[in-house]
Design a protein around this motif. Structure first.
Motif, PDB file in Angstrom:
ATOM      1  N   LEU A   1       0.834  -1.204   0.000  1.00 35.41           N
ATOM      2  CA  LEU A   1       0.000   0.000   0.000  1.00 35.41           C
ATOM      3  C   LEU A   1       0.870   1.257   0.000  1.00 35.41           C
ATOM      4  N   ALA A   2       1.967   1.216   0.755  1.00 33.63           N
ATOM      5  CA  ALA A   2       2.878   2.363   0.796  1.00 33.63           C
ATOM      6  C   ALA A   2       3.500   2.614  -0.575  1.00 33.63           C
ATOM      7  N   GLN A   3       3.871   1.546  -1.263  1.00 34.06           N
ATOM      8  CA  GLN A   3       4.421   1.697  -2.615  1.00 34.06           C
ATOM      9  C   GLN A   3       3.374   2.253  -3.578  1.00 34.06           C
ATOM     10  N   GLY A   4       2.136   1.786  -3.441  1.00 24.90           N
ATOM     11  CA  GLY A   4       1.059   2.307  -4.281  1.00 24.90           C
ATOM     12  C   GLY A   4       0.803   3.777  -4.012  1.00 24.90           C
ATOM     13  N   LEU A   5       0.828   4.160  -2.728  1.00 28.20           N
ATOM     14  CA  LEU A   5       0.622   5.560  -2.355  1.00 28.20           C
ATOM     15  C   LEU A   5       1.732   6.447  -2.906  1.00 28.20           C
ATOM     16  N   THR A   6       2.959   5.972  -2.818  1.00 22.28           N
ATOM     17  CA  THR A   6       4.098   6.744  -3.335  1.00 22.28           C
ATOM     18  C   THR A   6       3.997   6.927  -4.852  1.00 22.28           C
TER      19      THR A   6
ATOM     20  N   TYR B   1       1.263   6.875  -6.618  1.00 27.91           N
ATOM     21  CA  TYR B   1       0.133   7.778  -6.892  1.00 27.91           C
ATOM     22  C   TYR B   1       0.526   9.228  -6.653  1.00 27.91           C
ATOM     23  N   GLN B   2       1.217   9.495  -5.549  1.00 29.70           N
ATOM     24  CA  GLN B   2       1.618  10.868  -5.221  1.00 29.70           C
ATOM     25  C   GLN B   2       2.588  11.436  -6.255  1.00 29.70           C
ATOM     26  N   ASN B   3       3.437  10.574  -6.786  1.00 25.26           N
ATOM     27  CA  ASN B   3       4.433  11.020  -7.774  1.00 25.26           C
ATOM     28  C   ASN B   3       3.940  10.899  -9.216  1.00 25.26           C
ATOM     29  N   GLU B   4       2.682  10.455  -9.355  1.00 28.12           N
ATOM     30  CA  GLU B   4       2.054  10.291 -10.674  1.00 28.12           C
ATOM     31  C   GLU B   4       2.903   9.384 -11.575  1.00 28.12           C
TER      32      GLU B   4
END
Length: 231
Positions: A23-28, A30-33
């Protein structure tokens, strides 16, 4: 065949640790597009830490519960009323129906367990987490441009020879980094874990249940720690 509770708790925590890191990798991403490319190396590292740390933590929780039981048996309000009225018949009926005593929360013991868990337990877990993560990251360092260094090659890297090499670890640096981030992580944890501990000690009676609640809360905490470890 059912697994022993300590094994079940360890497996649950390992799955939740992998989930939080993914989830943390997915969030990162997403935040960095950026497109999500799963790096299995940090997932592996978090799972290994769970497999190592959960059994002693399970035993720690068992020690706290056996030393300071959360509940004690006390007369029910009906039994107290019957005793006050010297109603022997009512007392006998309540005994037959199992209504003579009931478990009641021991506030003193719960407070002691929370204090020990959020001081001794939290301090040991925080330092060992940092020590483990910094050391295994150094042992599994992947220089940019080296073969299998990209995240899309991470699964292959895990099965490559010499993927983990602790001879690369500079322990002085590892201990220094662990000491430097000890208090920030500990203080951040105090914003989350005392509430989880209170819920666990006051409302969840089994060690297995407490580990599950802690594991679920740990998904959010694991995301935070995954982001911290990835810096």
């Amino acid at each position: 065949m059912a697994f022993p509770p300590i094994v079940t708790a360890t497996i649950q925590s390992a799955v939740l640790a992998a989930t939080s890191n993914l989830l943390a990798q997915g969030l990162t991403a997403y935040q960095n597009e950026l497109p999500l490319v799963i790096d299995w190396v940090p997932v592996f590292q978090f799972v290994i830490f769970s497999l190592i740390s959960v059994p002693p933590n399970f035993l720690w929780q068992e020690f706290l519960e056996s030393s300071f039981p959360a509940y004690h048996m006390a007369p029910t309000s009906a039994a107290v009323a019957s005793a006050a009225a010297n109603d022997e018949k009512a007392l006998e009926q309540e005994e037959e129906e199992g209504k003579l005593v009931e478990p009641k929360l021991n506030i003193t013991n719960t407070a002691i367990k929370m204090f020990l868990d959020q001081t001794v337990g939290a301090a040991v877990n925080t330092f060992l987490f940092s020590l483990f993560m910094h050391s295994i990251q150094a042992a599994m360092v992947r220089p940019l441009g080296a073969p299998l260094s990209n995240p899309d090659k991470s699964a292959k890297y895990l099965f490559s020879r010499g993927a983990i090499d602790y001879s690369k670890v500079d322990w002085t640096t590892v201990v220094g980094r662990s000491r430097a981030e000890f208090y920030p992580i500990l203080v951040a944890g105090w914003k989350v874990w005392p509430i989880v501990s209170l819920i666990n000690f006051a409302f969840i009676k089994s060690i297995e249940g407490r580990n599950l609640v802690g594991g679920l809360a740990g998904v959010g905490w694991g995301i935070y720690m995954s982001l911290l470890a990835a810096r």
